[in-house]
Design a protein around this motif. Structure first.
Motif, mmCIF file in Angstrom:
data_model
loop_
_atom_site.group_PDB
_atom_site.id
_atom_site.type_symbol
_atom_site.label_atom_id
_atom_site.label_comp_id
_atom_site.label_asym_id
_atom_site.label_seq_id
_atom_site.Cartn_x
_atom_site.Cartn_y
_atom_site.Cartn_z
ATOM 1 N N GLY A 84 0.816 -1.204 0.000
ATOM 2 C CA GLY A 84 0.000 0.000 0.000
ATOM 3 C C GLY A 84 0.848 1.251 0.000
ATOM 4 N N PHE A 85 0.211 2.366 0.277
ATOM 5 C CA PHE A 85 0.871 3.666 0.266
ATOM 6 C C PHE A 85 1.017 4.185 1.684
ATOM 7 C CE2 PHE A 85 -1.002 3.198 -3.883
ATOM 8 C CZ PHE A 85 -0.011 3.663 -4.719
ATOM 9 N N PHE A 86 2.203 4.710 2.013
ATOM 10 C CA PHE A 86 2.409 5.299 3.328
ATOM 11 C C PHE A 86 1.542 6.539 3.506
ATOM 12 C CE2 PHE A 86 6.636 3.209 3.896
ATOM 13 C CZ PHE A 86 6.364 2.690 5.133
ATOM 14 N N LYS A 87 0.875 6.611 4.630
ATOM 15 C CA LYS A 87 0.203 7.833 5.051
ATOM 16 C C LYS A 87 1.087 8.531 6.079
ATOM 17 C CE LYS A 87 -4.161 9.575 6.839
ATOM 18 N NZ LYS A 87 -5.508 9.190 7.289
ATOM 19 N N SER A 88 1.677 7.727 6.984
ATOM 20 C CA SER A 88 2.640 8.258 7.944
ATOM 21 C C SER A 88 3.576 7.143 8.382
ATOM 22 C CB SER A 88 1.939 8.875 9.157
ATOM 23 O OG SER A 88 1.266 7.882 9.900
ATOM 24 N N TYR A 89 4.735 7.565 8.872
ATOM 25 C CA TYR A 89 5.758 6.609 9.299
ATOM 26 C C TYR A 89 6.640 7.283 10.332
ATOM 27 C CZ TYR A 89 9.880 3.617 9.112
ATOM 28 O OH TYR A 89 10.919 2.796 9.441
ATOM 29 N N LYS A 90 6.914 6.574 11.430
ATOM 30 C CA LYS A 90 7.893 7.070 12.386
ATOM 31 C C LYS A 90 8.482 5.909 13.158
ATOM 32 C CE LYS A 90 4.548 8.460 15.915
ATOM 33 N NZ LYS A 90 4.094 9.545 16.762
ATOM 34 N N GLU A 91 9.668 6.142 13.681
ATOM 35 C CA GLU A 91 10.354 5.161 14.504
ATOM 36 C C GLU A 91 10.528 5.762 15.890
ATOM 37 O OE1 GLU A 91 13.971 3.743 12.748
ATOM 38 O OE2 GLU A 91 12.997 3.409 10.815
ATOM 39 N N VAL A 92 10.103 5.008 16.921
ATOM 40 C CA VAL A 92 10.206 5.452 18.310
ATOM 41 C C VAL A 92 10.657 4.268 19.156
ATOM 42 C CG1 VAL A 92 8.937 6.395 20.275
ATOM 43 C CG2 VAL A 92 8.313 7.104 17.959
ATOM 44 N N ASN A 93 11.789 4.420 19.848
ATOM 45 C CA ASN A 93 12.289 3.376 20.757
ATOM 46 C C ASN A 93 12.344 1.995 20.109
ATOM 47 O OD1 ASN A 93 12.498 5.301 22.819
ATOM 48 N ND2 ASN A 93 10.375 4.963 23.427
ATOM 49 N N ASN A 94 12.953 1.901 18.940
ATOM 50 C CA ASN A 94 13.101 0.640 18.199
ATOM 51 C C ASN A 94 11.774 0.048 17.747
ATOM 52 O OD1 ASN A 94 15.902 0.444 18.026
ATOM 53 N ND2 ASN A 94 16.026 -0.350 20.108
ATOM 54 N N LYS A 95 10.746 0.861 17.699
ATOM 55 C CA LYS A 95 9.451 0.425 17.164
ATOM 56 C C LYS A 95 9.100 1.272 15.945
ATOM 57 C CE LYS A 95 7.467 -1.296 21.392
ATOM 58 N NZ LYS A 95 6.874 -2.575 21.262
ATOM 59 N N VAL A 96 8.419 0.638 15.022
ATOM 60 C CA VAL A 96 7.936 1.323 13.833
ATOM 61 C C VAL A 96 6.446 1.528 13.994
ATOM 62 C CG1 VAL A 96 7.494 1.027 11.363
ATOM 63 C CG2 VAL A 96 9.716 0.408 12.317
ATOM 64 N N ILE A 97 5.989 2.734 13.698
ATOM 65 C CA ILE A 97 4.557 3.035 13.660
ATOM 66 C C ILE A 97 4.283 3.512 12.244
ATOM 67 C CG2 ILE A 97 2.667 4.396 14.613
ATOM 68 C CD1 ILE A 97 4.462 4.744 17.144
ATOM 69 N N ALA A 98 3.581 2.683 11.487
ATOM 70 C CA ALA A 98 3.340 2.978 10.078
ATOM 71 C C ALA A 98 1.847 2.900 9.786
ATOM 72 C CB ALA A 98 4.082 1.988 9.192
ATOM 73 N N THR A 99 1.340 3.944 9.162
ATOM 74 C CA THR A 99 -0.041 3.946 8.701
ATOM 75 C C THR A 99 -0.010 3.878 7.179
ATOM 76 O OG1 THR A 99 -0.770 5.241 10.593
ATOM 77 C CG2 THR A 99 -2.230 5.208 8.685
ATOM 78 N N LEU A 100 -0.727 2.895 6.653
ATOM 79 C CA LEU A 100 -0.800 2.709 5.207
ATOM 80 C C LEU A 100 -2.244 2.855 4.756
ATOM 81 C CD1 LEU A 100 1.349 0.425 6.411
ATOM 82 C CD2 LEU A 100 1.679 0.120 3.985
ATOM 83 N N GLN A 101 -2.414 3.189 3.485
ATOM 84 C CA GLN A 101 -3.762 3.263 2.919
ATOM 85 C C GLN A 101 -3.783 2.577 1.560
ATOM 86 O OE1 GLN A 101 -4.403 7.443 3.306
ATOM 87 N NE2 GLN A 101 -3.403 7.935 1.397
ATOM 88 N N ASP A 102 -4.994 2.263 1.111
ATOM 89 C CA ASP A 102 -5.206 1.535 -0.160
ATOM 90 C C ASP A 102 -4.351 0.267 -0.187
ATOM 91 O OD1 ASP A 102 -6.940 3.555 -1.020
ATOM 92 O OD2 ASP A 102 -5.273 4.725 -1.821
ATOM 93 N N ILE A 103 -4.636 -0.646 0.745
ATOM 94 C CA ILE A 103 -3.779 -1.789 1.008
ATOM 95 C C ILE A 103 -4.358 -3.092 0.460
ATOM 96 C CG2 ILE A 103 -2.657 -3.069 2.887
ATOM 97 C CD1 ILE A 103 -3.892 -0.325 4.399
ATOM 98 N N GLU A 104 -3.474 -3.885 -0.114
ATOM 99 C CA GLU A 104 -3.777 -5.268 -0.462
ATOM 100 C C GLU A 104 -2.972 -6.130 0.509
ATOM 101 O OE1 GLU A 104 -2.293 -4.938 -4.433
ATOM 102 O OE2 GLU A 104 -4.302 -4.750 -5.254
#
Length: 76
Positions: A22-42
């Motif tokens: 899919g397409f990234f809406k947002s992405y960040k890395e905090v304390n060795n964790k990834v927080i990723a929001t995607l849209q239009d996903i298969e």
């Protein structure tokens, strides 16, 4: 990692054995964790690459060791 909302990616979640395309809406890395929001996903089964379902949007919060991001393709 620098990612823009117009980049199509493949994010593999090893915990769930799923690949999200899919397409990234947002992405960040905090304390060795990834927080990723995607849209239009298969969503695909990771092992067989079998298509499973589609989602409008999802936010994944995972340890950097439990996901893999690949196949960044510029959007048309």
């Amino acid at each position: 990692m620098t990612l823009s909302p117009q980049q199509k990616i493949y994010l593999t979640d090893f915990e769930q054995n799923l690949t999200f395309a899919g397409f990234f809406k947002s992405y960040k890395e905090v304390n060795n964790k990834v927080i990723a929001t995607l849209q239009d996903i298969e969503v695909y089964d990771y092992v067989s690459s079998t298509p499973l379902f589609c989602l409008e949007e999802i936010t994944l919060k995972r340890s950097k060791r439990k996901i893999y991001i690949e196949g960044i393709i510029p959007a048309c």
